[in-house]
Write an enzyme that holds these catalytic residues in place. Structure first.
Site, PDB file in Angstrom:
ATOM      1  N   LYS A  22       0.967  -1.331   0.531  1.00 43.32           N
ATOM      2  CA  LYS A  22      -0.242  -0.043  -0.206  1.00 43.32           C
ATOM      3  C   LYS A  22       0.263   1.304  -0.349  1.00 43.32           C
ATOM      4  CE  LYS A  22      -2.664   3.396   1.501  1.00 43.32           C
ATOM      5  NZ  LYS A  22      -2.039   4.347   1.455  1.00 43.32           N
ATOM      6  N   SER A  53       5.035   7.772  10.428  1.00 44.86           N
ATOM      7  CA  SER A  53       4.238   8.509  11.070  1.00 44.86           C
ATOM      8  C   SER A  53       4.197   7.623  12.288  1.00 44.86           C
ATOM      9  CB  SER A  53       4.146  10.637  11.257  1.00 44.86           C
ATOM     10  OG  SER A  53       2.424   9.541  10.775  1.00 44.86           O
ATOM     11  N   THR A  54       5.426   8.175  14.053  1.00 46.89           N
ATOM     12  CA  THR A  54       4.419   8.012  14.546  1.00 46.89           C
ATOM     13  C   THR A  54       3.431   7.817  14.938  1.00 46.89           C
ATOM     14  OG1 THR A  54       7.175   8.113  15.638  1.00 46.89           O
ATOM     15  CG2 THR A  54       5.389   7.848  16.979  1.00 46.89           C
ATOM     16  N   GLY A 108       1.848   5.185  13.223  1.00 48.17           N
ATOM     17  CA  GLY A 108       2.077   3.752  13.930  1.00 48.17           C
ATOM     18  C   GLY A 108       1.414   3.283  15.076  1.00 48.17           C
ATOM     19  N   GLU A 118       8.265   1.146  10.923  1.00 45.68           N
ATOM     20  CA  GLU A 118      10.110   2.676  10.975  1.00 45.68           C
ATOM     21  C   GLU A 118       9.122   3.832  11.002  1.00 45.68           C
ATOM     22  OE1 GLU A 118      12.535   2.281  11.256  1.00 45.68           O
ATOM     23  OE2 GLU A 118      12.906  -0.546  11.059  1.00 45.68           O
ATOM     24  N   CYS A 157      13.151  10.828   7.610  1.00 50.62           N
ATOM     25  CA  CYS A 157      12.968  10.102   8.744  1.00 50.62           C
ATOM     26  C   CYS A 157      14.064  10.154   9.958  1.00 50.62           C
ATOM     27  CB  CYS A 157      12.492   8.695   8.842  1.00 50.62           C
ATOM     28  SG  CYS A 157      13.469   7.703   8.143  1.00 50.62           S
ATOM     29  N   GLU A 206       9.330  16.535  15.226  1.00 46.56           N
ATOM     30  CA  GLU A 206       9.508  16.231  13.506  1.00 46.56           C
ATOM     31  C   GLU A 206       8.741  17.592  12.838  1.00 46.56           C
ATOM     32  OE1 GLU A 206       8.049  12.756  11.742  1.00 46.56           O
ATOM     33  OE2 GLU A 206      10.049  12.375  11.380  1.00 46.56           O
TER      34      GLU A 206
HETATM   35  P1  NAD Z   1       2.097   8.501   7.300  1.00 46.68           P
HETATM   36  O1  NAD Z   1       2.167   7.710   8.468  1.00 46.68           O
HETATM   37  O2  NAD Z   1       1.044   9.294   6.997  1.00 46.68           O
HETATM   38  O3  NAD Z   1       1.555   7.977   6.103  1.00 46.68           O
HETATM   39  C1  NAD Z   1       2.108   6.114   6.033  1.00 46.68           C
HETATM   40  C2  NAD Z   1       1.781   5.719   5.040  1.00 46.68           C
HETATM   41  O4  NAD Z   1       0.717   4.973   5.574  1.00 46.68           O
HETATM   42  C3  NAD Z   1       0.768   5.754   3.723  1.00 46.68           C
HETATM   43  O5  NAD Z   1       0.993   4.495   2.764  1.00 46.68           O
HETATM   44  C4  NAD Z   1      -0.520   6.217   4.640  1.00 46.68           C
HETATM   45  O6  NAD Z   1      -1.231   6.382   3.424  1.00 46.68           O
HETATM   46  C5  NAD Z   1      -0.799   5.343   5.299  1.00 46.68           C
HETATM   47  N1  NAD Z   1      -1.439   5.351   6.524  1.00 46.68           N
HETATM   48  C6  NAD Z   1      -1.807   6.602   6.738  1.00 46.68           C
HETATM   49  N2  NAD Z   1      -3.111   6.376   7.804  1.00 46.68           N
HETATM   50  C7  NAD Z   1      -3.363   5.264   8.050  1.00 46.68           C
HETATM   51  C8  NAD Z   1      -3.995   4.390   8.693  1.00 46.68           C
HETATM   52  N3  NAD Z   1      -4.877   4.466   9.907  1.00 46.68           N
HETATM   53  N4  NAD Z   1      -4.023   2.587   8.553  1.00 46.68           N
HETATM   54  C9  NAD Z   1      -2.668   2.558   7.845  1.00 46.68           C
HETATM   55  N5  NAD Z   1      -2.498   3.497   7.230  1.00 46.68           N
HETATM   56  C10 NAD Z   1      -2.420   4.259   7.194  1.00 46.68           C
HETATM   57  O7  NAD Z   1       3.466   9.041   7.143  1.00 46.68           O
HETATM   58  P2  NAD Z   1       3.989  10.514   5.299  1.00 46.68           P
HETATM   59  O8  NAD Z   1       3.603  11.393   5.985  1.00 46.68           O
HETATM   60  O9  NAD Z   1       3.743   9.020   4.130  1.00 46.68           O
HETATM   61  O10 NAD Z   1       5.941   9.862   5.674  1.00 46.68           O
HETATM   62  C11 NAD Z   1       6.676  10.879   6.411  1.00 46.68           C
HETATM   63  C12 NAD Z   1       6.091   9.745   7.687  1.00 46.68           C
HETATM   64  O11 NAD Z   1       7.368   8.802   7.626  1.00 46.68           O
HETATM   65  C13 NAD Z   1       7.279  10.515   8.943  1.00 46.68           C
HETATM   66  O12 NAD Z   1       6.990  10.662  10.403  1.00 46.68           O
HETATM   67  C14 NAD Z   1       9.080  10.261   8.768  1.00 46.68           C
HETATM   68  O13 NAD Z   1       9.792  10.753   9.575  1.00 46.68           O
HETATM   69  C15 NAD Z   1       8.541   8.578   9.028  1.00 46.68           C
HETATM   70  N6  NAD Z   1       8.890   7.871   7.619  1.00 46.68           N
HETATM   71  C16 NAD Z   1      10.172   7.043   8.968  1.00 46.68           C
HETATM   72  C17 NAD Z   1      10.998   6.322   8.036  1.00 46.68           C
HETATM   73  C18 NAD Z   1      11.860   5.103   9.178  1.00 46.68           C
HETATM   74  O14 NAD Z   1      12.490   4.228   8.116  1.00 46.68           O
HETATM   75  N7  NAD Z   1      11.815   5.022   9.916  1.00 46.68           N
HETATM   76  C19 NAD Z   1      11.213   6.559   6.683  1.00 46.68           C
HETATM   77  C20 NAD Z   1      10.436   7.562   5.961  1.00 46.68           C
HETATM   78  C21 NAD Z   1       9.848   7.713   6.192  1.00 46.68           C
END
Ligand code: NAD
Length: 497
Positions: A179, A233-234, A237, A254, A288, A389
């Protein structure tokens, strides 16, 4: 042959490219120009059910799980070859979709393809152990695939993150439903189509696209999914944890970060300054592990800030498709507004603007989500800009006095993803690396991972490790087999008399 010029992108289920069952789509927009790029299929829950069922059939029916490891290796290498062959087109696709500088995107896809190759090789090297057991008993372990894995991916490193999960998942014999983030779905779809071309059995790799909260949530909670591997994002998560906790399905996370760079007075500033500039402004700070808190020892603080500001001001911000561009657009105009609000907040809390803090003057960039790389000096670790962040091109620079304070400030965060140390004192480098609470520490260089080196976070930066062989552990279950090898029949109650 992959089609990179189309304006409609389908779901990929059971090796078939198909529209959403409702026919619904959502728009992909180039954040550097505002241009409409393509319509992406918007999956309905029934499409997710179909993708999970296809992955289940490939797993249970033996299509993938019982494929010889050697064949898994060959297919993963074949997919990697197709990615290398299409590298330029993939990089262009992703640069247009997420607005990131094409040189960065290309390097990331190369990293992702290299990680896939690392795990292609690992498929034939999954090992168990024999353990000491009482006389007459033999114990051995083996690692087996978990089942259907949902791979949920963010937009900031779209294809690289997808490949980072796909490699260990498939090498271990799992099947997957990917996804991607809605902002960055196209490259995952093309990759899945390349996998069909490579010869992966139907149902092994499926891609569904749609809103995260609806379709991502539905997928994470799906009873047919045995493991969720999430990067994002946390905050999201936590939703993922809620989705899996009732039935204890496997999960790895992650998550976010607020990673520090510690620059000691004995550092070689010719390396530390450009290294610190790169580690926050690479990917326009949308990373991240971005070293977004730069802790500088007091005696070199003023010198560091002025050199950092001077080098930052020289970064080439502009058209993501220009190979010379170093910093592209942010993911959206709305995200830029959030980053700008953080900058205003930091200044209101007493930080000083060392460089940036505004949009580019170039009228050619006015319709894109651009923001000049920004440094806020004289921050303290209590400020919101130093704690949260921002996920944009904003460095917070903080002075410190001595090693003890540097470690305390570095560790004063809910996150623990990465840290960089800049010092010429070898003993200090190892001492401080041991004291920092983060999953990765880099010393006198800014790069966080290479294929084979572990990546993942302490604290609220997540659970599990990726990129290295540890990821194979996260995509397998450990089974212990106990064998009785004694001469007489086993009779623990003594019933044989
Ligand atoms: P996000 O958490 O908004 O979305 C991540 C993914 O989750 C997307 O595919 C999104 O469509 C999906 N999603 C959103 N809501 C959901 C839910 N309720 N249930 C299941 N899936 C859902 O993150 P983003 O804005 O796409 O990315 C930025 C974030 O990702 C930052 O916080 C960054 O630090 C983190 N990040 C972490 C790492 C790592 O390896 N630690 C790497 C890259 C990005």
């Amino acid at each position: 042959m992959a089609d990179f010029d189309r304006t409609a992108y389908p779901l990929v289920i059971n090796n078939e490219s198909r529209p959403a069952s409702t026919g619904e789509t959502f728009a992909s927009v180039n954040p550097a120009t505002g241009e409409h790029l393509a319509d992406i299929a918007s999956a309905a829950p029934s499409d997710v059910d179909a993708a999970v069922a296809a992955a289940r059939a490939s797993f249970d029916g033996g299509g993938w799980a019982r494929t010889n490891p050697q064949k898994r290796t060959r297919l993963l290498f074949k997919l990697a070859d197709l990615l290398w062959a299409n590298l330029d087109a993939l990089a262009r696709l992703e640069a247009r979709e997420i607005g990131k500088a094409i040189s960065s995107v290309k390097a990331e896809i190369m990293q992702g393809a290299s990680e896939l190759e690392f795990f292609a090789g690992a498929a034939t090297k999954i090992r168990g152990e024999t353990n000491a057991a009482p006389h007459g008993f033999v114990n051995y372990t083996h690692r087996e695939a978990i089942g259907v894995c949902a791979l949920i991916v963010p937009w900031n490193y779209p294809l690289m993150t997808t490949l980072r999960k796909l490699g260990p998942a498939l090498a271990a014999g799992n099947t997957v439903v990917i996804k991607p983030a809605s902002q960055s779905a196209m490259s995952a779809i093309v990759m899945a189509e390349l996998a069909v071309e490579a010869g992966f059995p139907p149902g092994t790799i499926n891609v569904i696209t749609g809103a995260g909260s609806a379709i991502g949530g539905y997928l994470a909670a799906h009873p047919g999914v045995d493991k969720v591997s999430f990067t994002g994002s946390t905050e999201v998560g936590r939703h993922i944890l809620d989705a899996v906790r009732h039935d204890f399905r496997r999960v790895s996370l992650e998550l976010g970060g607020k990673s520090p760079a510690l620059v000691f007075a004995d550092a070689d500033l010719d390396a530390a300054v450009p290294g610190a500039v790169w580690s926050i402004f690479y990917s326009a700070g949308q990373s991240c592990e971005a070293r977004s808190r730069i802790l500088v020892e007091r005696p070199i603080y003023d010198d560091f800030v002025s050199r950092f500001a001077e080098q930052t001001a020289r970064l080439r911000v502009g058209d993501p498709l220009n190979p010379k561009t170093q910093v592209g657009a942010l993911i959206s105009v709305a995200h830029r507004a959030s980053v700008e609000a953080y900058v205003a907040d930091g200044l209101a809390e007493g930080a000083t603007l060392a460089v940036g803090g505004k949009r580019p003057d170039d009228p050619g960039l006015a319709s894109g989500a651009f923001l000049m790389p920004t440094a806020l000096a004289d921050c303290s670790n209590g400020m919101r800009v130093a704690r949260e962040e921002i996920f944009g091109p904003v460095a917070c620079i903080l002075p410190f006095e001595g090693e003890k304070e540097a470690i305390a400030v570095a560790n004063d965060s809910i996150y623990g993803l990465a840290a960089s140390l800049w010092t010429t004192d070898v003993a200090r480098a190892h001492r401080v690396a041991g004291a920092i609470k983060s999953g990765v520490v880099t010393i006198n260089q800014p790069f966080t991972v290479f294929p084979g080196t572990p990546f993942g976070g302490f604290k609220q930066s997540g659970w599990g490790r990726e990129v290295s062989l540890d990821a194979l552990d996260d995509f397998t279950e450990l089974k212990s087999v106990l064998v009785y090898a004694g001469a007489r029949p086993m009779d623990p109650f003594g019933l044989n008399g």
